[in-house]
Write a protein that holds these residues in place. Structure first.
Motif, PDB file in Angstrom:
ATOM      1  N   ARG A  42     -27.603  29.688  11.671  1.00 16.89           N
ATOM      2  CA  ARG A  42     -26.991  28.997  10.540  1.00 16.89           C
ATOM      3  C   ARG A  42     -26.643  27.663  10.981  1.00 16.89           C
ATOM      4  NH1 ARG A  42     -24.981  32.079   6.197  1.00 16.89           N
ATOM      5  NH2 ARG A  42     -24.561  30.259   5.238  1.00 16.89           N
ATOM      6  N   GLY A  43     -26.247  26.650  10.258  1.00 16.36           N
ATOM      7  CA  GLY A  43     -26.001  25.446  10.637  1.00 16.36           C
ATOM      8  C   GLY A  43     -24.298  25.308  10.835  1.00 16.36           C
ATOM      9  N   LEU A  44     -23.835  24.306  11.373  1.00 12.09           N
ATOM     10  CA  LEU A  44     -22.314  24.045  11.826  1.00 12.09           C
ATOM     11  C   LEU A  44     -21.472  23.912  10.666  1.00 12.09           C
ATOM     12  CD1 LEU A  44     -22.517  21.661  14.572  1.00 12.09           C
ATOM     13  CD2 LEU A  44     -21.965  24.018  14.923  1.00 12.09           C
ATOM     14  N   GLN A  45     -20.483  24.709  10.576  1.00 16.82           N
ATOM     15  CA  GLN A  45     -19.676  24.787   9.165  1.00 16.82           C
ATOM     16  C   GLN A  45     -18.331  24.332   9.968  1.00 16.82           C
ATOM     17  OE1 GLN A  45     -18.132  28.613   7.785  1.00 16.82           O
ATOM     18  NE2 GLN A  45     -17.862  27.883   5.792  1.00 16.82           N
ATOM     19  N   LEU A  46     -17.982  22.974   9.335  1.00 16.81           N
ATOM     20  CA  LEU A  46     -16.759  22.545   9.776  1.00 16.81           C
ATOM     21  C   LEU A  46     -15.301  23.460   9.146  1.00 16.81           C
ATOM     22  CD1 LEU A  46     -15.045  20.157  10.820  1.00 16.81           C
ATOM     23  CD2 LEU A  46     -15.049  19.084   8.905  1.00 16.81           C
ATOM     24  N   LEU A  47     -14.466  23.872   9.773  1.00 21.44           N
ATOM     25  CA  LEU A  47     -13.233  24.452   9.509  1.00 21.44           C
ATOM     26  C   LEU A  47     -12.106  23.748   9.305  1.00 21.44           C
ATOM     27  CD1 LEU A  47     -13.875  27.653  11.650  1.00 21.44           C
ATOM     28  CD2 LEU A  47     -14.561  27.271   9.542  1.00 21.44           C
ATOM     29  N   PHE A  48     -11.688  23.111  10.392  1.00 24.63           N
ATOM     30  CA  PHE A  48     -10.550  22.149  10.424  1.00 24.63           C
ATOM     31  C   PHE A  48     -10.744  21.004  11.297  1.00 24.63           C
ATOM     32  CE2 PHE A  48      -7.771  25.517   8.618  1.00 24.63           C
ATOM     33  CZ  PHE A  48      -8.262  26.658   9.134  1.00 24.63           C
ATOM     34  N   TYR A  49     -10.199  19.994  10.818  1.00 24.76           N
ATOM     35  CA  TYR A  49      -9.974  18.633  11.825  1.00 24.76           C
ATOM     36  C   TYR A  49      -8.685  18.175  11.715  1.00 24.76           C
ATOM     37  CZ  TYR A  49     -10.292  15.572   7.537  1.00 24.76           C
ATOM     38  OH  TYR A  49     -10.048  14.875   6.442  1.00 24.76           O
ATOM     39  N   SER A  50      -8.345  17.234  12.691  1.00 31.13           N
ATOM     40  CA  SER A  50      -6.844  16.789  12.612  1.00 31.13           C
ATOM     41  C   SER A  50      -7.190  15.367  13.395  1.00 31.13           C
ATOM     42  CB  SER A  50      -6.088  17.845  13.952  1.00 31.13           C
ATOM     43  OG  SER A  50      -5.055  16.942  14.286  1.00 31.13           O
ATOM     44  N   VAL A  51      -6.437  14.640  12.777  1.00 34.87           N
ATOM     45  CA  VAL A  51      -6.461  13.028  13.243  1.00 34.87           C
ATOM     46  C   VAL A  51      -5.210  12.687  14.250  1.00 34.87           C
ATOM     47  CG1 VAL A  51      -7.977  12.460  11.567  1.00 34.87           C
ATOM     48  CG2 VAL A  51      -5.570  12.210  11.141  1.00 34.87           C
ATOM     49  N   GLY A  52      -4.252  13.633  14.276  1.00 35.65           N
ATOM     50  CA  GLY A  52      -3.002  13.410  14.895  1.00 35.65           C
ATOM     51  C   GLY A  52      -2.242  14.653  15.080  1.00 35.65           C
ATOM     52  N   ILE A  53      -1.200  14.806  15.945  1.00 31.65           N
ATOM     53  CA  ILE A  53      -0.214  16.025  16.194  1.00 31.65           C
ATOM     54  C   ILE A  53       0.320  16.306  15.062  1.00 31.65           C
ATOM     55  CG2 ILE A  53       1.738  16.801  17.284  1.00 31.65           C
ATOM     56  CD1 ILE A  53       1.294  14.896  19.417  1.00 31.65           C
ATOM     57  N   GLY A  54       0.251  17.592  14.611  1.00 31.41           N
ATOM     58  CA  GLY A  54       0.696  18.133  13.282  1.00 31.41           C
ATOM     59  C   GLY A  54      -0.036  17.975  12.171  1.00 31.41           C
ATOM     60  N   GLN A  55      -1.226  16.981  12.208  1.00 28.59           N
ATOM     61  CA  GLN A  55      -1.996  16.539  11.196  1.00 28.59           C
ATOM     62  C   GLN A  55      -3.180  17.544  10.960  1.00 28.59           C
ATOM     63  OE1 GLN A  55      -2.034  12.499  10.427  1.00 28.59           O
ATOM     64  NE2 GLN A  55      -1.063  11.898  12.270  1.00 28.59           N
ATOM     65  N   ILE A  56      -3.354  18.644   9.958  1.00 32.67           N
ATOM     66  CA  ILE A  56      -4.481  19.470  10.073  1.00 32.67           C
ATOM     67  C   ILE A  56      -4.812  19.380   8.566  1.00 32.67           C
ATOM     68  CG2 ILE A  56      -5.287  21.817  10.351  1.00 32.67           C
ATOM     69  CD1 ILE A  56      -3.823  20.616  12.873  1.00 32.67           C
ATOM     70  N   SER A  57      -6.345  19.223   8.562  1.00 36.46           N
ATOM     71  CA  SER A  57      -7.087  19.318   6.997  1.00 36.46           C
ATOM     72  C   SER A  57      -7.855  20.249   7.327  1.00 36.46           C
ATOM     73  CB  SER A  57      -7.744  17.868   7.015  1.00 36.46           C
ATOM     74  OG  SER A  57      -6.978  16.765   7.158  1.00 36.46           O
ATOM     75  N   SER A  58      -7.926  21.085   6.305  1.00 31.84           N
ATOM     76  CA  SER A  58      -8.833  22.227   6.179  1.00 31.84           C
ATOM     77  C   SER A  58      -9.994  21.920   5.129  1.00 31.84           C
ATOM     78  CB  SER A  58      -8.129  23.652   5.460  1.00 31.84           C
ATOM     79  OG  SER A  58      -8.810  24.725   5.218  1.00 31.84           O
ATOM     80  N   GLU A  59     -10.978  22.415   5.758  1.00 30.99           N
ATOM     81  CA  GLU A  59     -12.445  22.146   4.927  1.00 30.99           C
ATOM     82  C   GLU A  59     -12.880  23.379   4.215  1.00 30.99           C
ATOM     83  OE1 GLU A  59     -14.484  19.107   4.509  1.00 30.99           O
ATOM     84  OE2 GLU A  59     -12.298  18.710   5.024  1.00 30.99           O
ATOM     85  N   VAL A  60     -12.325  24.539   4.460  1.00 36.83           N
ATOM     86  CA  VAL A  60     -12.861  25.797   4.154  1.00 36.83           C
ATOM     87  C   VAL A  60     -11.696  26.881   3.845  1.00 36.83           C
ATOM     88  CG1 VAL A  60     -14.535  27.788   4.041  1.00 36.83           C
ATOM     89  CG2 VAL A  60     -15.228  25.657   5.101  1.00 36.83           C
ATOM     90  N   PRO A  61     -11.241  27.052   2.533  1.00 36.20           N
ATOM     91  CA  PRO A  61     -10.080  28.028   2.459  1.00 36.20           C
ATOM     92  C   PRO A  61     -10.546  29.616   2.945  1.00 36.20           C
ATOM     93  CG  PRO A  61     -11.077  27.536   0.450  1.00 36.20           C
ATOM     94  CD  PRO A  61     -11.726  26.485   1.230  1.00 36.20           C
ATOM     95  N   GLN A  62      -9.655  30.099   3.695  1.00 36.67           N
ATOM     96  CA  GLN A  62     -10.277  31.298   4.308  1.00 36.67           C
ATOM     97  C   GLN A  62      -8.870  31.902   5.225  1.00 36.67           C
ATOM     98  OE1 GLN A  62     -13.598  30.977   6.838  1.00 36.67           O
ATOM     99  NE2 GLN A  62     -13.047  28.828   7.131  1.00 36.67           N
ATOM    100  N   ASN A  63      -9.213  32.744   5.922  1.00 38.64           N
ATOM    101  CA  ASN A  63      -8.160  33.483   6.605  1.00 38.64           C
ATOM    102  C   ASN A  63      -7.855  33.006   8.047  1.00 38.64           C
ATOM    103  OD1 ASN A  63     -10.418  34.730   7.546  1.00 38.64           O
ATOM    104  ND2 ASN A  63      -9.230  36.498   8.607  1.00 38.64           N
ATOM    105  N   LEU A  64      -8.351  31.735   8.086  1.00 45.29           N
ATOM    106  CA  LEU A  64      -8.203  31.100   9.428  1.00 45.29           C
ATOM    107  C   LEU A  64      -7.022  30.023   9.373  1.00 45.29           C
ATOM    108  CD1 LEU A  64     -11.776  30.865  10.423  1.00 45.29           C
ATOM    109  CD2 LEU A  64     -10.051  32.474  11.187  1.00 45.29           C
TER     110      LEU A  64
END
Lengths: 110, 108
Positions: A42-64
């Motif tokens: 399969r292709g690459l699935q983005l799970l999370f990304y962060s642009v700074g300390i303590g800043q997290i963006s979730s792309e896929v809601p799941q148990n991670l």
């Protein structure tokens, strides 16, 4: 020069067990950090990304979940693994446009 | 959102030239990337195009046409070690979107 470390390289975990994968970057400051998963064929699935300390963006809601306790440290966690969490987990960093990937962790949930 | 299409698999002969196409539809565009991924390994960055035209880097070249939503990766003088998956990715503000990759098989 910049380097990115991921560990462990391989992991076999039973269903329902917790998970912690760590990624650290050297040689750069304030990078954007990413967690991807790549299932077999399969292709690459983005799970999370962060642009700074303590800043997290979730792309896929799941148990991670993800955390960034320090500028160059990115952690991927789960309280209870599912069979579907098996895959190749990749951490990546960027400061401009292109991304640079760590060596990856191959996770098998049994 | 982003939609990226590239062929699933291609085969070519050692020493030949191969062109891997990528088409995309995007709501935002911050450049187009190509990555190489050998089996069981992490992707490695090959090229980045933000303006129309051809970028050449050794045996590899990448082309972009923003008006057509089209890019290709050209590999010359193919070697066996070029057998790998080639991923096309379109950049957003922080987040690139990856295609599923084209598996290139180079045979003698």
């Amino acid at each position: 020069s910049q380097t990115i470390h991921q560990w462990p390289a391989t992991l076999v975990q039973p269903v329902g067990s917790p998970l912690s994968l760590e990624c650290t970057v050297e040689g750069t400051s304030n990078p954007n950090l990413y967690w991807y998963r790549q299932a077999a064929g399969r292709g690459l699935q983005l799970l999370f990304y962060s642009v700074g300390i303590g800043q997290i963006s979730s792309e896929v809601p799941q148990n991670l979940s993800a955390s960034r306790p320090q500028d160059r440290q990115f952690i991927l966690s789960s309280k209870k693994l599912l069979l579907s969490d098996s895959g190749f987990y990749l951490c990546a960093w960027s400061v401009s446009h292109e991304q640079y990937f760590g060596p990856g962790t191959r996770l098998t949930v049994t | 959102g982003q939609n990226i299409d590239q062929p699933t698999e291609m085969t070519a002969t050692e020493g030949a030239i191969v062109q891997i196409n990528c088409t995309y539809q995007t709501s935002g565009f911050n450049g187009l990337f190509w990555y190489q991924q050998h089996a069981g390994e992490a992707p490695t960055f090959l090229s980045y195009n933000v303006l129309d035209g051809l970028e050449e880097k050794g045996r590899f070249s990448s082309f972009l046409s923003r008006s057509k939503g089209y890019s290709y990766l050209l590999l010359k003088e193919l070697q066996m070690k070029d057998s790998a998956s080639y991923l096309c990715a379109v950049g957003g503000s922080y987040i690139p979107t990856f295609g599923r990759g084209t598996s290139l098989i180079v045979h003698p």
